[in-house]
Design an enzyme around this catalytic site. Structure first.
Site, PDB file in Angstrom:
ATOM      1  N   ASP A 100      50.131   6.555  35.589  1.00  0.00           N
ATOM      2  CA  ASP A 100      50.415   7.546  34.535  1.00  0.00           C
ATOM      3  C   ASP A 100      49.258   7.517  33.535  1.00  0.00           C
ATOM      4  O   ASP A 100      48.381   6.646  33.612  1.00  0.00           O
ATOM      5  CB  ASP A 100      51.765   7.279  33.846  1.00  0.00           C
ATOM      6  CG  ASP A 100      52.451   8.589  33.429  1.00  0.00           C
ATOM      7  OD1 ASP A 100      51.819   9.370  32.687  1.00  0.00           O
ATOM      8  OD2 ASP A 100      53.581   8.840  33.866  1.00  0.00           O
TER       9      ASP A 100
ATOM     10  N   TYR B 215      52.638  27.861  35.772  1.00  0.00           N
ATOM     11  CA  TYR B 215      53.398  26.841  36.496  1.00  0.00           C
ATOM     12  C   TYR B 215      53.764  27.357  37.898  1.00  0.00           C
ATOM     13  O   TYR B 215      53.598  26.658  38.905  1.00  0.00           O
ATOM     14  CB  TYR B 215      54.652  26.506  35.691  1.00  0.00           C
ATOM     15  CG  TYR B 215      55.467  25.347  36.206  1.00  0.00           C
ATOM     16  CD1 TYR B 215      55.014  24.039  36.108  1.00  0.00           C
ATOM     17  CD2 TYR B 215      56.721  25.565  36.790  1.00  0.00           C
ATOM     18  CE1 TYR B 215      55.790  22.974  36.567  1.00  0.00           C
ATOM     19  CE2 TYR B 215      57.501  24.512  37.242  1.00  0.00           C
ATOM     20  CZ  TYR B 215      57.030  23.211  37.129  1.00  0.00           C
ATOM     21  OH  TYR B 215      57.790  22.160  37.580  1.00  0.00           O
TER      22      TYR B 215
HETATM   23  P1  NAP Z   1      58.069  14.457  33.107  1.00  0.00           P
HETATM   24  O1  NAP Z   1      59.301  13.773  32.618  1.00  0.00           O
HETATM   25  O2  NAP Z   1      57.293  15.286  32.139  1.00  0.00           O
HETATM   26  O3  NAP Z   1      57.115  13.358  33.783  1.00  0.00           O
HETATM   27  C1  NAP Z   1      55.854  13.684  34.307  1.00  0.00           C
HETATM   28  C2  NAP Z   1      54.917  12.529  34.071  1.00  0.00           C
HETATM   29  O4  NAP Z   1      53.609  12.900  34.562  1.00  0.00           O
HETATM   30  C3  NAP Z   1      54.771  12.198  32.598  1.00  0.00           C
HETATM   31  O5  NAP Z   1      54.820  10.815  32.376  1.00  0.00           O
HETATM   32  C4  NAP Z   1      53.411  12.767  32.285  1.00  0.00           C
HETATM   33  O6  NAP Z   1      52.767  12.168  31.173  1.00  0.00           O
HETATM   34  C5  NAP Z   1      52.677  12.494  33.588  1.00  0.00           C
HETATM   35  N1  NAP Z   1      51.420  13.223  33.614  1.00  0.00           N
HETATM   36  C6  NAP Z   1      51.163  14.446  33.092  1.00  0.00           C
HETATM   37  N2  NAP Z   1      49.870  14.745  33.225  1.00  0.00           N
HETATM   38  C7  NAP Z   1      49.277  13.695  33.827  1.00  0.00           C
HETATM   39  C8  NAP Z   1      47.952  13.395  34.202  1.00  0.00           C
HETATM   40  N3  NAP Z   1      46.959  14.274  33.973  1.00  0.00           N
HETATM   41  N4  NAP Z   1      47.674  12.220  34.789  1.00  0.00           N
HETATM   42  C9  NAP Z   1      48.663  11.337  35.004  1.00  0.00           C
HETATM   43  N5  NAP Z   1      49.949  11.541  34.662  1.00  0.00           N
HETATM   44  C10 NAP Z   1      50.258  12.711  34.072  1.00  0.00           C
HETATM   45  O7  NAP Z   1      58.403  15.424  34.352  1.00  0.00           O
HETATM   46  P2  NAP Z   1      59.599  15.395  35.419  1.00  0.00           P
HETATM   47  O8  NAP Z   1      60.653  16.310  34.951  1.00  0.00           O
HETATM   48  O9  NAP Z   1      59.929  14.001  35.792  1.00  0.00           O
HETATM   49  O10 NAP Z   1      58.857  16.129  36.631  1.00  0.00           O
HETATM   50  C11 NAP Z   1      58.132  15.445  37.652  1.00  0.00           C
HETATM   51  C12 NAP Z   1      57.599  16.483  38.648  1.00  0.00           C
HETATM   52  O11 NAP Z   1      58.672  17.290  39.143  1.00  0.00           O
HETATM   53  C13 NAP Z   1      56.591  17.449  38.025  1.00  0.00           C
HETATM   54  O12 NAP Z   1      55.588  17.748  38.984  1.00  0.00           O
HETATM   55  C14 NAP Z   1      57.438  18.676  37.761  1.00  0.00           C
HETATM   56  O13 NAP Z   1      56.665  19.843  37.709  1.00  0.00           O
HETATM   57  C15 NAP Z   1      58.374  18.649  38.942  1.00  0.00           C
HETATM   58  N6  NAP Z   1      59.621  19.406  38.732  1.00  0.00           N
HETATM   59  C16 NAP Z   1      60.545  18.995  37.798  1.00  0.00           C
HETATM   60  C17 NAP Z   1      61.716  19.735  37.651  1.00  0.00           C
HETATM   61  C18 NAP Z   1      62.788  19.328  36.659  1.00  0.00           C
HETATM   62  O14 NAP Z   1      63.838  19.989  36.610  1.00  0.00           O
HETATM   63  N7  NAP Z   1      62.626  18.281  35.888  1.00  0.00           N
HETATM   64  C19 NAP Z   1      61.938  20.876  38.420  1.00  0.00           C
HETATM   65  C20 NAP Z   1      60.979  21.259  39.349  1.00  0.00           C
HETATM   66  C21 NAP Z   1      59.831  20.506  39.507  1.00  0.00           C
HETATM   67  P3  NAP Z   1      52.738  12.961  29.731  1.00  0.00           P
HETATM   68  O15 NAP Z   1      53.595  12.160  28.841  1.00  0.00           O
HETATM   69  O16 NAP Z   1      51.304  12.958  29.351  1.00  0.00           O
HETATM   70  O17 NAP Z   1      53.233  14.345  29.958  1.00  0.00           O
END
Ligand code: NAP
Length: 472
Positions: free
Chosen positions: A264, A378
């Protein structure tokens, strides 16, 4: 984040009140518990259209679930097909009579439709499912096994394609947390059904419904495979793993036996360390978009003796309607969600730091399939993730590797907790299971793709969305 409506709907008083005014009751889904003896427990009804070639594999795999009890549907034309396969697999069958007064509930209905050659023969679906579809237990499974349409003659192709409409429509009719799936298997690849059968019949697929998976032949031999520790000896990298879905993926991969490196951004170092210490894993603090990001990852992979599993989970949303969107929102979203994963894949492959049999898993989204207002950036990035799977599939197959993606719908994380109330409630309820998924649901699907037992599964996109009404 907890779902208050679901809690009320599952209380005695709340349940009665909501039923009285015809509001949906989101069933508390059964989720996988490692201590449970087998992947499906309860009665399983197996049927087959004449000429089906997958019945033997279905029964053979049920035999390894000692709590499951296979039955045939007495009086059904196809029953002899099942009995013959049962004899070969050494499975004793109950002879189930589908009489109205019989209260027997089924944990799963599994139908081998590989023998369906034309539209007329699709009638076997009605014959098998009609008498029993109302007799499903809570969180039951409907599973149809078909033959990959594109590899059939035109008449068979047409009929087999029809199975998609059947399983998706059934999924919308099912109640009490039940789900419906379709697995297309290539001729001669029936032994490779072991992994999808175990995934789709188990509680691991709790929030997956109306999905289609294609299975090809591979050199994976299910005999003696350790299904409790399927990732034993595998080295995995999970990006964006300090919280939410990424942390759940790391946990599930470690539970299944993998050694996991969690990555991360440096700002999340403390949370990342906590995840690593919970699973006994390593950390890599890195922004994946850094110019030398892929080099750093590949160097670490080399030191570990190569990676077996790469999960490109890190992702961001920067929502604005297109006319209001600053270019930095566009660049950042595309850069993190898809450009970085592409660069990492290229570097790992160039350096030979992906082991034979390795598995890459991307995270798309239903927004990448259906599009979403305020998410042109997105949606583009998540559709491009699907493009990444399609474009790499052939090259990776030639190297004995797989590449697949999950497309989550509404998952209960920090990302969705930040949504305005009305949009969040709509996202939660607009699916066949009337609830949001949990990070573990995405993680289980990724572990299914990453397993060496899924070597015959590549180029697939599985939505983890409870059959969201949005999108395909
Ligand atoms: P999240 O809680 O925002 O976690 C994503 C993590 O990735 C965060 O710790 C973030 O750090 C990290 N990250 C962002 N940019 C980065 C970079 N450049 N290098 C390394 N790490 C980085 O998201 P989530 O809801 O768990 O989602 C995880 C994945 O599932 C994502 O790809 C998202 O698009 C996908 N997704 C989620 C949902 C949903 O309903 N939650 C639905 C469809 C798809 P920061 O603190 O810097 O942001």
């Amino acid at each position: 984040m907890s779902d208050l409506y679901q809690t009320i709907a599952n209380s005695t008083v709340g349940n009665k009140m909501l039923k009285a005014i015809n509001l949906p009751i989101p069933t508390l889904l059964e989720r996988y518990q490692p201590e449970k003896a087998s992947y499906v427990s309860g009665r399983v009804l197996v049927g087959a259209a004449p000429g089906g070639t997958a019945t033997g594999a279905i029964l053979h795999n049920l035999k390894e679930a000692p709590e499951a009890k296979a039955s045939t549907l007495a009086g059904l034309d196809a029953a002899p097909e099942v009995e013959k396969a049962a004899g070969e697999a050494g499975v004793t069958l109950d002879n189930y009579k589908a009489e109205r007064e019989d209260e027997t509930k089924f944990k799963a209905l599994v139908f081998d439709a590989t023998g369906v050659n034309n539209i007329e023969e699709l009638r076997a679906l009605w014959d098998f499912f009609h008498p029993v579809i109302r007799k499903l237990d809570k969180c039951a499974r409907v599973l149809v096994i078909g033959r990959t349409p594109e590899k059939c003659d035109p008449e068979k192709h047409t009929a087999q394609r029809g199975l998609e409409g059947f399983t998706r429509s059934v999924g919308k009719e099912l109640k009490k947390g039940a789900t419906s799936q379709l697995v297309y298997v290539d001729e001669g690849a029936e032994t490779q059904l072991a992994s999808p059968l175990r995934f789709f019949l188990s509680a691991k697929s709790a929030y997956v419904s109306a999905q289609v998976v294609r299975v090809e032949a591979s050199d994976f031999d299910p005999a003696g495979f350790d299904w409790k520790q399927p990732l034993q000896g595998q080295k995995a990298l999970v990006t964006g793993a300090s919280r939410g879905i990424g942390a759940a993926i790391a946990q599930v991969l470690a539970r299944d036996g993998a050694e996991v490196v969690v990555l991360d951004v440096p700002a999340m170092a403390d949370e990342l360390k906590q995840v690593a210490s919970r699973i006994g894993g390593k950390t890599l603090e890195l922004d994946i978009t850094a110019e030398d990001g892929p080099q750093q990852i590949s160097k670490l992979a080399g030191e570990l003796g190569g990676l077996d599993i790469v999960v490109h989970n890190a992702g961001v949303t920067r929502d604005k309607t297109l006319g209001n969107m600053p270019d930095k929102f566009w660049d950042m979203t595309l850069g993190i969600n898809v450009r970085a994963p592409e660069r990492i894949n290229t570097k790992l492959l160039e350096d030979g730091n992906l082991n034979t049999g390795a598995s890459i898993v991307g995270i798309s989204s239903i927004a990448g399939i259906a599009g979403n207002m305020g998410q042109t950036n997105y949606g583009t990035s998540k559709a491009a993730v699907i493009g990444m799977i399609e474009s790499r599939e052939k090259e990776l197959s030639e190297r004995g590797m797989t590449i697949n993606a999950v497309a989550p719908g509404f998952i209960e994380t920090q990302m969705t907790a930040a949504m305005p109330f009305a949009i969040r409630e709509a996202g939660r309820r607009m699916n066949s299971l009337n609830q949001g998924g949990q990070p573990v649901d995405v993680a289980e699907t990724i572990a299914f793709f990453a397993s060496p037992a899924s070597k015959g599964i590549t180029g697939n996109i599985v939505r983890v969305c409870g059959q969201s009404l949005i999108g395909a």
